[in-house]
Design a protein around this motif. Structure first.
Motif, PDB file in Angstrom:
ATOM      1  N   LEU A 217       0.738  -1.755   0.393  1.00  0.00           N
ATOM      2  CA  LEU A 217      -0.247  -0.192   0.404  1.00  0.00           C
ATOM      3  C   LEU A 217       0.857   1.325  -0.496  1.00  0.00           C
ATOM      4  O   LEU A 217       0.619   1.875  -0.859  1.00  0.00           O
ATOM      5  CB  LEU A 217      -0.956   0.078   1.688  1.00  0.00           C
ATOM      6  N   PHE A 218       1.721   0.875   0.560  1.00  0.00           N
ATOM      7  CA  PHE A 218       3.248   2.185   0.654  1.00  0.00           C
ATOM      8  C   PHE A 218       3.694   2.549  -0.915  1.00  0.00           C
ATOM      9  O   PHE A 218       3.747   3.540  -0.901  1.00  0.00           O
ATOM     10  CB  PHE A 218       4.215   2.288   1.810  1.00  0.00           C
ATOM     11  N   ASN A 219       3.437   1.160  -1.494  1.00  0.00           N
ATOM     12  CA  ASN A 219       4.317   1.532  -2.627  1.00  0.00           C
ATOM     13  C   ASN A 219       3.314   2.237  -3.599  1.00  0.00           C
ATOM     14  O   ASN A 219       4.070   3.011  -4.878  1.00  0.00           O
ATOM     15  CB  ASN A 219       4.073  -0.100  -3.658  1.00  0.00           C
ATOM     16  N   ILE A 220       2.222   1.912  -3.399  1.00  0.00           N
ATOM     17  CA  ILE A 220       1.264   2.171  -4.404  1.00  0.00           C
ATOM     18  C   ILE A 220       0.897   3.838  -4.015  1.00  0.00           C
ATOM     19  O   ILE A 220       1.618   4.771  -5.266  1.00  0.00           O
ATOM     20  CB  ILE A 220      -0.242   1.610  -4.051  1.00  0.00           C
ATOM     21  N   PHE A 221       0.709   4.688  -2.947  1.00  0.00           N
ATOM     22  CA  PHE A 221       0.738   5.214  -2.573  1.00  0.00           C
ATOM     23  C   PHE A 221       2.424   6.638  -2.860  1.00  0.00           C
ATOM     24  O   PHE A 221       2.441   7.323  -3.439  1.00  0.00           O
ATOM     25  CB  PHE A 221       0.713   5.733  -0.730  1.00  0.00           C
ATOM     26  N   ARG A 222       2.754   5.671  -2.996  1.00  0.00           N
ATOM     27  CA  ARG A 222       5.160   7.259  -3.695  1.00  0.00           C
ATOM     28  C   ARG A 222       4.901   7.016  -5.085  1.00  0.00           C
ATOM     29  O   ARG A 222       5.300   7.459  -4.999  1.00  0.00           O
ATOM     30  CB  ARG A 222       5.900   5.919  -2.691  1.00  0.00           C
ATOM     31  N   PHE A 223       4.331   6.231  -5.708  1.00  0.00           N
ATOM     32  CA  PHE A 223       4.155   5.605  -6.615  1.00  0.00           C
ATOM     33  C   PHE A 223       3.065   6.813  -7.456  1.00  0.00           C
ATOM     34  O   PHE A 223       3.104   8.030  -8.026  1.00  0.00           O
ATOM     35  CB  PHE A 223       3.384   4.795  -7.232  1.00  0.00           C
ATOM     36  N   LEU A 224       1.726   7.314  -6.870  1.00  0.00           N
ATOM     37  CA  LEU A 224       0.608   8.146  -7.289  1.00  0.00           C
ATOM     38  C   LEU A 224       2.022  10.069  -6.716  1.00  0.00           C
ATOM     39  O   LEU A 224       1.273  10.624  -7.727  1.00  0.00           O
ATOM     40  CB  LEU A 224       0.173   8.286  -5.836  1.00  0.00           C
ATOM     41  N   ARG A 225       2.597   9.490  -5.612  1.00  0.00           N
ATOM     42  CA  ARG A 225       3.064  10.722  -5.235  1.00  0.00           C
ATOM     43  C   ARG A 225       4.352  10.298  -5.755  1.00  0.00           C
ATOM     44  O   ARG A 225       4.556  12.327  -6.282  1.00  0.00           O
ATOM     45  CB  ARG A 225       3.527  10.628  -3.760  1.00  0.00           C
ATOM     46  N   GLU A 227       5.603   9.378  -8.743  1.00  0.00           N
ATOM     47  CA  GLU A 227       5.576   9.891 -10.354  1.00  0.00           C
ATOM     48  C   GLU A 227       4.413   9.953 -10.534  1.00  0.00           C
ATOM     49  O   GLU A 227       4.472  10.655 -12.396  1.00  0.00           O
ATOM     50  CB  GLU A 227       5.413   7.832 -10.497  1.00  0.00           C
ATOM     51  N   LYS A 228       3.509  10.303  -9.908  1.00  0.00           N
ATOM     52  CA  LYS A 228       1.918  10.497 -11.252  1.00  0.00           C
ATOM     53  C   LYS A 228       1.500  12.228 -10.065  1.00  0.00           C
ATOM     54  O   LYS A 228       0.699  13.019 -11.168  1.00  0.00           O
ATOM     55  CB  LYS A 228       0.305   9.853 -10.897  1.00  0.00           C
ATOM     56  N   ARG A 229       2.217  12.380  -9.051  1.00  0.00           N
ATOM     57  CA  ARG A 229       2.505  13.610  -8.754  1.00  0.00           C
ATOM     58  C   ARG A 229       1.723  14.513  -8.053  1.00  0.00           C
ATOM     59  O   ARG A 229       0.986  15.294  -8.279  1.00  0.00           O
ATOM     60  CB  ARG A 229       2.956  15.378 -10.105  1.00  0.00           C
ATOM     61  N   HIS A 230       1.138  13.568  -7.413  1.00  0.00           N
ATOM     62  CA  HIS A 230      -0.604  13.478  -6.759  1.00  0.00           C
ATOM     63  C   HIS A 230      -0.564  14.224  -5.269  1.00  0.00           C
ATOM     64  O   HIS A 230       1.098  13.880  -4.136  1.00  0.00           O
ATOM     65  CB  HIS A 230      -1.160  11.871  -6.576  1.00  0.00           C
ATOM     66  N   PRO A 231      -1.248  15.306  -5.574  1.00  0.00           N
ATOM     67  CA  PRO A 231      -0.509  16.733  -4.369  1.00  0.00           C
ATOM     68  C   PRO A 231      -1.049  15.672  -2.898  1.00  0.00           C
ATOM     69  O   PRO A 231      -1.885  15.419  -2.931  1.00  0.00           O
ATOM     70  CB  PRO A 231      -0.977  18.106  -4.426  1.00  0.00           C
ATOM     71  N   GLN A 258     -11.196  12.389   2.773  1.00  0.00           N
ATOM     72  CA  GLN A 258     -11.731  12.183   1.310  1.00  0.00           C
ATOM     73  C   GLN A 258     -10.252  13.144   0.510  1.00  0.00           C
ATOM     74  O   GLN A 258     -10.787  13.213  -0.607  1.00  0.00           O
ATOM     75  CB  GLN A 258     -13.693  13.058   1.082  1.00  0.00           C
ATOM     76  N   GLU A 259      -9.187  12.673   0.967  1.00  0.00           N
ATOM     77  CA  GLU A 259      -7.573  12.816   0.860  1.00  0.00           C
ATOM     78  C   GLU A 259      -8.013  12.419  -1.436  1.00  0.00           C
ATOM     79  O   GLU A 259      -7.751  11.368  -0.628  1.00  0.00           O
ATOM     80  CB  GLU A 259      -6.801  12.532   1.628  1.00  0.00           C
ATOM     81  N   GLN A 260      -7.870  12.953  -1.882  1.00  0.00           N
ATOM     82  CA  GLN A 260      -7.777  12.495  -3.225  1.00  0.00           C
ATOM     83  C   GLN A 260      -6.675  11.570  -2.889  1.00  0.00           C
ATOM     84  O   GLN A 260      -6.949   9.999  -3.678  1.00  0.00           O
ATOM     85  CB  GLN A 260      -7.689  13.202  -4.681  1.00  0.00           C
ATOM     86  N   ILE A 261      -5.511  11.566  -3.098  1.00  0.00           N
ATOM     87  CA  ILE A 261      -4.248  10.909  -3.023  1.00  0.00           C
ATOM     88  C   ILE A 261      -4.769   9.107  -2.013  1.00  0.00           C
ATOM     89  O   ILE A 261      -3.855   8.329  -2.721  1.00  0.00           O
ATOM     90  CB  ILE A 261      -2.633  10.919  -2.530  1.00  0.00           C
ATOM     91  N   SER A 262      -5.217   9.390  -1.094  1.00  0.00           N
ATOM     92  CA  SER A 262      -5.712   8.657   0.042  1.00  0.00           C
ATOM     93  C   SER A 262      -6.685   7.453  -1.203  1.00  0.00           C
ATOM     94  O   SER A 262      -6.394   6.526  -0.866  1.00  0.00           O
ATOM     95  CB  SER A 262      -5.618   8.720   1.309  1.00  0.00           C
ATOM     96  N   THR A 263      -7.411   8.628  -1.679  1.00  0.00           N
ATOM     97  CA  THR A 263      -8.325   7.224  -2.127  1.00  0.00           C
ATOM     98  C   THR A 263      -7.901   6.389  -2.906  1.00  0.00           C
ATOM     99  O   THR A 263      -8.874   5.610  -3.359  1.00  0.00           O
ATOM    100  CB  THR A 263      -9.302   8.854  -2.098  1.00  0.00           C
TER     101      THR A 263
END
Length: 350
Positions: A217-225, A227-231, A258-263
């Protein structure tokens, strides 16, 4: 023995006199903590009377934990010790990269003075824990009117990714362990290919455990943060800095704010969970059901959209007809590994 009619376990020693009125120390050994419980056996039941957790790395051996547990609770006449191992058990040794020591059957017997030692994989123990499960311990994700008998699959993500099966012999279910969580992850979409490449740079071989465990789950989160630059909001950043359990922080961030990157992280995680569940069920031909266990499904149970999870589970090239009648349950009993190891030690041998 049939504790829950949905899952009749094969326990051939349940009526053998030598398995009655015995005491068992059951252990759920994990990277951070080892949980021990004292069980007494009467009739078809193994009942826990004492339980305590210990910091795993604070001890030079598993035997030292057992000896302290016995001393602290003034236990005597221990007949058997059952150990649930977070990894494979081969040649009477439980080996896990997460543990500071090898769990060796002969060493445990010598170190504790108890001759009857039972080692089994932790997911196999979870499967045996069905002996102690009632309907209130099962949360229905999907139930078919055309439910059939057959093999059963267990998928349990937590610190690692556990997978096990129960073979249906025509009358009973017989648990067995797998190491399927270490099979290689395969991307499906363009974004998932990017995700795979991101993880490939970190791990080399990318297993499903790198995607579906708590670290996954952390790997998914840090990829979004990264690589995909989700704020991230300032509130989320502060929550993460507080040092609390990462998975819990992301769950609360999605549910409360309802934080977008977390959702997005949780939705992506659950889609991967459904996909690996699909794969495990098809490989085991688990027409008798899919059971979701482990820390993460329990944490996310209020977040999970049951219909969406089922629809994602159903996606297949040719096997929708097989998949559509397979019931899906979440295991709510947090003591299944401890209880299952005790039942294994008590009744698995005739």
């Amino acid at each position: 023995m049939v504790s829950n009619a949905k899952f009749p376990l094969f326990l051939p020693g349940v009526r053998k006199d030598s398995n009655q009125n015995i005491s068992i120390i059951s252990a759920d050994v994990r990277e951070a903590e080892t949980v021990l419980a004292f069980y007494t056996v009467s009739g078809e039941k193994a009942e826990s009377t004492v339980e305590k957790s210990y910091e795993t790395t604070a001890f030079a051996s598993f035997s030292d934990i057992v000896k302290l547990f016995v001393e602290e609770h003034q236990l005597s006449e221990i007949n058997r010790i059952a150990v649930a191992v977070p990894g494979p058990v081969i040649h009477d040794q439980g080996i896990s990269i997460r543990l500071p020591w090898i769990l060796d059957k002969a060493e445990i017997a010598a170190g504790t003075g108890v001759s009857d030692i039972f080692l089994l994989n932790d997911l196999e123990a979870m499967a045996y824990g069905l002996a102690d499960v009632t309907d209130k311990d099962l949360l229905t994700i999907y139930e078919s009117e055309n439910r059939t008998t057959g093999n059963v699959a267990i998928l349990a993500p937590g610190s690692g990714l556990g997978e096990a099966g129960l073979f249906y012999d025509g009358k009973f279910l017989r648990p067995f362990a797998t190491e399927g969580g270490h099979s290689e992850f395969s991307p499906r979409t363009t974004v998932e290919v990017e995700f795979y490449q991101f993880l490939n740079k970190i791990y080399g071989i990318v297993s499903w455990e790198n995607v579906l465990s708590k670290n996954g789950l952390f790997n998914i989160f840090r990829f979004l943060r990264d690589e995909k630059r989700h704020p991230q909001s300032e509130r989320l950043i502060e929550r993460l800095k507080a040092g609390r359990d990462f998975s819990t922080v992301i769950y609360e961030s999605a549910m409360e704010d309802q934080e977008q990157i977390s959702t997005i992280a949780l939705n992506t995680y659950l889609e991967f969970l459904a996909r690996e569940a699909n794969s495990l069920v098809l490989k085991l031909k688990a027409t008798g059901g899919l059971l979701l266990g482990g820390e993460l499904p329990l944490l996310l149970k209020e977040y999970i959209d049951k219909e969406r999870l089922y629809q994602k589970f159903m996606i297949s090239d040719k096997m929708e007809r097989v998949l559509r009648d397979i019931p899906i349950y979440m295991l709510l009993n947090k003591k299944m590994i401890l209880a299952g190891a005790a039942y294994y030690a008590a009744f698995s041998e005739n």
